[in-house]
Design a protein around this motif. Structure first.
Motif, short mmCIF file in Angstrom:
data_model
loop_
_atom_site.label_atom_id
_atom_site.label_comp_id
_atom_site.label_asym_id
_atom_site.label_seq_id
_atom_site.Cartn_x
_atom_site.Cartn_y
_atom_site.Cartn_z
N CYS A 81 -2.20 -16.83 -7.06
CA CYS A 81 -3.22 -17.56 -7.83
C CYS A 81 -4.10 -16.58 -8.60
O CYS A 81 -4.45 -16.83 -9.75
CB CYS A 81 -4.08 -18.42 -6.91
SG CYS A 81 -3.20 -19.84 -6.24
N ASP A 82 -4.45 -15.46 -7.97
CA ASP A 82 -5.26 -14.44 -8.65
C ASP A 82 -4.51 -13.87 -9.84
O ASP A 82 -5.10 -13.66 -10.91
CB ASP A 82 -5.63 -13.31 -7.68
CG ASP A 82 -6.63 -13.74 -6.63
OD1 ASP A 82 -7.27 -14.80 -6.80
OD2 ASP A 82 -6.76 -13.02 -5.63
N VAL A 83 -3.23 -13.62 -9.69
CA VAL A 83 -2.44 -13.06 -10.79
C VAL A 83 -2.36 -14.06 -11.94
O VAL A 83 -2.54 -13.68 -13.11
CB VAL A 83 -1.01 -12.68 -10.31
CG1 VAL A 83 -0.10 -12.36 -11.49
CG2 VAL A 83 -1.07 -11.50 -9.35
N LEU A 84 -2.14 -15.33 -11.64
CA LEU A 84 -2.08 -16.33 -12.70
C LEU A 84 -3.43 -16.50 -13.39
O LEU A 84 -3.49 -16.62 -14.62
CB LEU A 84 -1.60 -17.67 -12.13
CG LEU A 84 -0.13 -17.70 -11.73
CD1 LEU A 84 0.19 -18.98 -10.98
CD2 LEU A 84 0.77 -17.54 -12.94
N ARG A 85 -4.52 -16.48 -12.62
CA ARG A 85 -5.86 -16.56 -13.21
C ARG A 85 -6.10 -15.36 -14.13
O ARG A 85 -6.56 -15.51 -15.26
CB ARG A 85 -6.92 -16.62 -12.13
CG ARG A 85 -8.34 -16.79 -12.71
CD ARG A 85 -9.45 -16.46 -11.74
NE ARG A 85 -9.41 -15.04 -11.47
CZ ARG A 85 -9.36 -14.49 -10.26
NH1 ARG A 85 -9.39 -15.23 -9.18
NH2 ARG A 85 -9.31 -13.19 -10.10
#
Length: 133
Positions: free
Chosen positions: A40-44
């Motif tokens: 999720c952090d990478v996508l954000r």
């Protein structure tokens, strides 16, 4: 090609916001959740990175050519169910050099409603009178 990548990043970001975390788990649903959070952090971060050029154009419109950092993704929301339209609000701070104080804060809202490129919906600029510790 860049437009296709941007579309892919934006689609992935929207799916992340609206999908249950278990969809992104690399292990079973009952397994550790660190991988889910990391994805999720990478996508954000990929979504925010895709807005760096539009943010730079906003700052240039205010004659602010300093470096900037995105402090926070304040909100991202889908505008129409079943469509890929979104609206995102980010907090941005400009600065010069790693050890100098911040200069301006911006709250910028973008949308892709009926557009192939992110459009600016709203910008609020604040002078920094106090410095971050």
């Amino acid at each position: 090609m860049l437009q296709k990548r941007l579309t892919t990043v934006l689609l992935a970001s929207l799916l992340t916001v609206n999908a249950p975390p278990q969809i992104f788990a690399m292990e079973s649903v009952n397994g550790p959740q660190e991988n889910v959070q990391a994805q999720c952090d990478v996508l954000r971060d990929a979504f925010i990175w895709s807005l760096f050029d539009p943010i730079g154009k906003v700052l240039a419109g205010y004659d602010d050519d300093r470096q900037f950092m995105v402090d926070k993704l304040v909100e991202i929301k889908r505008l129409e169910q079943g469509q890929y339209y979104w609206e995102a609000t980010l907090k941005v701070t400009t600065f010069e050099g790693a050890h100098n104080p911040p200069y301006h804060s911006y709250t910028v809202t973008f949308t892709n409603l009926f557009s192939k490129q992110p459009k600016v919906v709203n910008v609020q600029r604040t002078e920094r009178t106090t410095y971050l510790q």
